[in-house]
Design a protein around this motif. Structure first.
Motif, PDB file in Angstrom:
ATOM      1  N   ARG A  81       0.832  -1.210   0.000  1.00  0.00           N
ATOM      2  CA  ARG A  81       0.000   0.000   0.000  1.00  0.00           C
ATOM      3  C   ARG A  81       0.859   1.249   0.000  1.00  0.00           C
ATOM      4  O   ARG A  81       0.574   2.223  -0.705  1.00  0.00           O
ATOM      5  CB  ARG A  81      -0.922  -0.020   1.228  1.00  0.00           C
ATOM      6  CG  ARG A  81      -2.090  -0.980   1.103  1.00  0.00           C
ATOM      7  CD  ARG A  81      -3.128  -0.726   2.190  1.00  0.00           C
ATOM      8  NE  ARG A  81      -2.580  -1.027   3.521  1.00  0.00           N
ATOM      9  CZ  ARG A  81      -2.654  -2.246   4.075  1.00  0.00           C
ATOM     10  NH1 ARG A  81      -3.242  -3.246   3.432  1.00  0.00           N
ATOM     11  NH2 ARG A  81      -2.151  -2.450   5.278  1.00  0.00           N
ATOM     12  N   ALA A  82       1.947   1.244   0.764  1.00  0.00           N
ATOM     13  CA  ALA A  82       2.831   2.422   0.792  1.00  0.00           C
ATOM     14  C   ALA A  82       3.490   2.632  -0.558  1.00  0.00           C
ATOM     15  O   ALA A  82       3.609   3.774  -1.039  1.00  0.00           O
ATOM     16  CB  ALA A  82       3.894   2.226   1.880  1.00  0.00           C
ATOM     17  N   ALA A  83       3.906   1.547  -1.214  1.00  0.00           N
ATOM     18  CA  ALA A  83       4.540   1.678  -2.530  1.00  0.00           C
ATOM     19  C   ALA A  83       3.542   2.185  -3.558  1.00  0.00           C
ATOM     20  O   ALA A  83       3.893   2.998  -4.432  1.00  0.00           O
ATOM     21  CB  ALA A  83       5.119   0.331  -2.960  1.00  0.00           C
ATOM     22  N   ARG A  84       2.288   1.740  -3.496  1.00  0.00           N
ATOM     23  CA  ARG A  84       1.280   2.225  -4.440  1.00  0.00           C
ATOM     24  C   ARG A  84       1.015   3.723  -4.226  1.00  0.00           C
ATOM     25  O   ARG A  84       0.831   4.462  -5.196  1.00  0.00           O
ATOM     26  CB  ARG A  84      -0.015   1.430  -4.291  1.00  0.00           C
ATOM     27  CG  ARG A  84       0.072   0.021  -4.836  1.00  0.00           C
ATOM     28  CD  ARG A  84      -1.296  -0.655  -4.882  1.00  0.00           C
ATOM     29  NE  ARG A  84      -1.147  -2.039  -5.276  1.00  0.00           N
ATOM     30  CZ  ARG A  84      -0.974  -2.453  -6.538  1.00  0.00           C
ATOM     31  NH1 ARG A  84      -0.947  -1.561  -7.520  1.00  0.00           N
ATOM     32  NH2 ARG A  84      -0.858  -3.737  -6.812  1.00  0.00           N
ATOM     33  N   ARG A  85       0.941   4.136  -2.963  1.00  0.00           N
ATOM     34  CA  ARG A  85       0.742   5.574  -2.708  1.00  0.00           C
ATOM     35  C   ARG A  85       1.919   6.380  -3.246  1.00  0.00           C
ATOM     36  O   ARG A  85       1.726   7.459  -3.831  1.00  0.00           O
ATOM     37  CB  ARG A  85       0.566   5.810  -1.205  1.00  0.00           C
ATOM     38  CG  ARG A  85      -0.776   5.358  -0.655  1.00  0.00           C
ATOM     39  CD  ARG A  85      -1.025   5.945   0.738  1.00  0.00           C
ATOM     40  NE  ARG A  85      -0.036   5.467   1.702  1.00  0.00           N
ATOM     41  CZ  ARG A  85      -0.160   4.372   2.442  1.00  0.00           C
ATOM     42  NH1 ARG A  85      -1.261   3.634   2.340  1.00  0.00           N
ATOM     43  NH2 ARG A  85       0.770   4.029   3.300  1.00  0.00           N
ATOM     44  N   ALA A  86       3.159   5.874  -3.079  1.00  0.00           N
ATOM     45  CA  ALA A  86       4.329   6.586  -3.604  1.00  0.00           C
ATOM     46  C   ALA A  86       4.292   6.646  -5.117  1.00  0.00           C
ATOM     47  O   ALA A  86       4.595   7.684  -5.727  1.00  0.00           O
ATOM     48  CB  ALA A  86       5.609   5.888  -3.120  1.00  0.00           C
ATOM     49  N   LEU A  87       3.897   5.543  -5.762  1.00  0.00           N
ATOM     50  CA  LEU A  87       3.798   5.528  -7.229  1.00  0.00           C
ATOM     51  C   LEU A  87       2.711   6.486  -7.700  1.00  0.00           C
ATOM     52  O   LEU A  87       2.901   7.228  -8.682  1.00  0.00           O
ATOM     53  CB  LEU A  87       3.505   4.101  -7.709  1.00  0.00           C
ATOM     54  CG  LEU A  87       3.366   3.902  -9.226  1.00  0.00           C
ATOM     55  CD1 LEU A  87       4.662   4.279  -9.927  1.00  0.00           C
ATOM     56  CD2 LEU A  87       2.994   2.461  -9.547  1.00  0.00           C
ATOM     57  N   GLU A  88       1.598   6.538  -6.994  1.00  0.00           N
ATOM     58  CA  GLU A  88       0.515   7.459  -7.361  1.00  0.00           C
ATOM     59  C   GLU A  88       0.987   8.905  -7.246  1.00  0.00           C
ATOM     60  O   GLU A  88       0.725   9.732  -8.138  1.00  0.00           O
ATOM     61  CB  GLU A  88      -0.685   7.199  -6.461  1.00  0.00           C
ATOM     62  CG  GLU A  88      -1.867   8.123  -6.728  1.00  0.00           C
ATOM     63  CD  GLU A  88      -3.029   7.815  -5.812  1.00  0.00           C
ATOM     64  OE1 GLU A  88      -4.084   8.480  -5.950  1.00  0.00           O
ATOM     65  OE2 GLU A  88      -2.895   6.908  -4.949  1.00  0.00           O
ATOM     66  N   THR A  89       1.680   9.209  -6.172  1.00  0.00           N
ATOM     67  CA  THR A  89       2.181  10.587  -5.981  1.00  0.00           C
ATOM     68  C   THR A  89       3.161  10.967  -7.073  1.00  0.00           C
ATOM     69  O   THR A  89       3.111  12.082  -7.625  1.00  0.00           O
ATOM     70  CB  THR A  89       2.845  10.695  -4.603  1.00  0.00           C
ATOM     71  OG1 THR A  89       1.911  10.339  -3.583  1.00  0.00           O
ATOM     72  CG2 THR A  89       3.338  12.107  -4.357  1.00  0.00           C
ATOM     73  N   THR A  90       4.063  10.042  -7.431  1.00  0.00           N
ATOM     74  CA  THR A  90       5.066  10.329  -8.467  1.00  0.00           C
ATOM     75  C   THR A  90       4.395  10.591  -9.808  1.00  0.00           C
ATOM     76  O   THR A  90       4.758  11.545 -10.532  1.00  0.00           O
ATOM     77  CB  THR A  90       6.042   9.145  -8.583  1.00  0.00           C
ATOM     78  OG1 THR A  90       6.651   8.907  -7.314  1.00  0.00           O
ATOM     79  CG2 THR A  90       7.106   9.430  -9.611  1.00  0.00           C
ATOM     80  N   VAL A  91       3.411   9.775 -10.167  1.00  0.00           N
ATOM     81  CA  VAL A  91       2.728   9.950 -11.467  1.00  0.00           C
ATOM     82  C   VAL A  91       1.970  11.275 -11.482  1.00  0.00           C
ATOM     83  O   VAL A  91       1.969  11.993 -12.504  1.00  0.00           O
ATOM     84  CB  VAL A  91       1.795   8.757 -11.726  1.00  0.00           C
ATOM     85  CG1 VAL A  91       0.946   9.001 -12.976  1.00  0.00           C
ATOM     86  CG2 VAL A  91       2.613   7.467 -11.908  1.00  0.00           C
TER      87      VAL A  91
END
Length: 413
Positions: free
Chosen positions: A247-257
């Protein structure tokens, strides 16, 4: 055999004696007188003679039987000796034949054994050669595979070093995007490293010319992004089955995109130089799939930033649509050219109609002149035919009326 004959003779003698005794008894009952004794004496004498004859005949038959027995024994002995001799010869011949058969069989068995040994030796050698060759081929293939594995390992290390460097990673995504553009769009349909604002140092990686009728067609900005750090953290969390880390990695990927989409919107959407939207290109389908799995992310980016997120599987479809627009624009231009060509052709046809009309009038006048010349030629020919059989003094001078009824006068004109 002789015992049987003797028994038969003695049986006959006994029967005769019984018959004579019976006859004597009868005669004794009928007459008992002097004559009766003489008769008995005669009968006795006859019986004695008959018995003696019978005995002599029996002895003769016994002698013949003994001679026959001796001859039969001699013949049987001769036959036994001949049979024994024949059997011995047959046994010798059979033994010789069996020896020959055994020798021939031994020779054939030896030949078969030699042939089998030879073929078995050849087969074993061939099998050994084939097996050895197969082993060599497998060993060569294994060495080749080990070399390929080593090369693949080196390539994986190169890829890791490539993707660990932000600059080289961006260059790889840009090269992949250029290959897709070259493969789908016609030549000259896009520009690389295009500056969209006057006096700005920001350049977009690729700007695609849109197929519209305009003096300066608008551009579609396409920029590639490759956020590998967040993506690798997400893959690692999925592999470790760590829900919290995932979940933390998905949130980081969402923020980066989202950050990259805002940068593209602020830098590369410049109407009317560009269209009202831009494209953020992700170089791998796996990365695009993970971004697409984030609920509402792509809709939010499209609505707020007017940026379309696309991967290697989706971008060619949009580019083919743009290519189809170029084809449609080219067809429209050709249609306009054809319409102009048809208009010019219509004007030329009208001019040609006037020329043909004048040519028809000239042809009509020429036809009348030709008909007049033909009539005069017929008159001259008739006058020339009239010269046959006519006195030269009686020939009318040229110019007189010698034409027949209904013919035109020839006056030399």
């Amino acid at each position: 055999m002789s015992d049987g004959l003797g028994a038969g003779v003695w049986g006959l003698v006994a029967l005769a004696a019984i018959a004579i005794a019976g006859a004597l008894v009868l005669m004794a009952r009928r007459g008992r007188g002097a004559d009766g004794g003489d008769l008995l004496a005669r009968i006795y004498v006859m019986v004695e003679r008959e018995s003696a004859a019978r005995l002599a005949e029996g002895e003769a038959q016994r002698g013949r039987l003994d001679q026959l027995r001796a001859e039969t024994a001699d013949r049987l002995g001769t036959m036994a000796q001949s049979l024994t001799r024949d059997l011995a010869e047959a046994r010798l011949m059979q033994g010789a034949a069996l020896r020959e058969i055994a020798e021939a069989s031994a020779r054939q068995i030896e030949a078969v054994r030699a042939t089998v040994d030879e073929r078995l030796h050849e087969a074993v050698e061939r099998q050994m050669q084939t097996s050895f060759q197969r082993v060599l081929e497998q060993f060569t293939a294994m060495q080749k595979a080990m070399g390929e594995v080593s090369a693949m390992t080196a390539q994986i290390g190169d890829l890791k070093r490539l993707f660990s460097n932000v600059k080289t990673r961006g260059g790889w995504g840009e090269a992949q995007l250029r290959a897709i553009l070259d493969d789908v769009l016609p030549a000259g349909a896009y520009e690389a490293n295009r500056r969209l604002r006057e006096g700005s140092s920001e350049v977009v990686e690729f700007a695609v010319r849109m197929p519209v009728k305009a003096a300066v067609p608008p551009l579609l900005a396409i920029d590639s992004k490759f956020p590998t750090e967040a993506y690798e953290r997400l893959l690692d969390a999925v592999e470790r089955v760590d829900a919290e880390a995932e979940r933390a990695a998905r949130r980081a990927l969402e923020t980066t995109v989202k950050i990259e989409a805002r940068k593209i919107a602020s830098k590369y959407i410049v109407p009317p130089v560009t269209v009202e939207f831009a494209v953020l290109y992700l170089p791998t389908d796996g990365l695009y799939a993970e971004v697409a799995r984030i609920a509402g992310l792509m809709d939010e980016i499209g609505r707020t930033c007017r940026v379309l997120v696309m991967g290697p599987g989706l971008l060619p479809a949009m580019l083919r649509t743009i290519h189809l627009g170029y084809v449609t624009l080219a067809l429209e231009e050709r249609t306009d050219g054809i319409a102009r060509l048809l208009g010019a052709t219509r004007q030329e046809m009208l001019r040609m109609d006037g020329v043909l009309e004048r040519l028809a009038r000239n042809a009509s006048a020429m036809s009348s002149s030709i008909d007049e010349a033909r009539r005069r030629t017929r008159v001259v020919a008739k006058q020339l035919r009239g010269l046959d059989g006519i006195d030269p003094d009686g020939v009318p001078p040229v110019g007189e009326d010698v034409a027949g009824p209904g013919e035109t006068e020839f006056n030399g004109a």
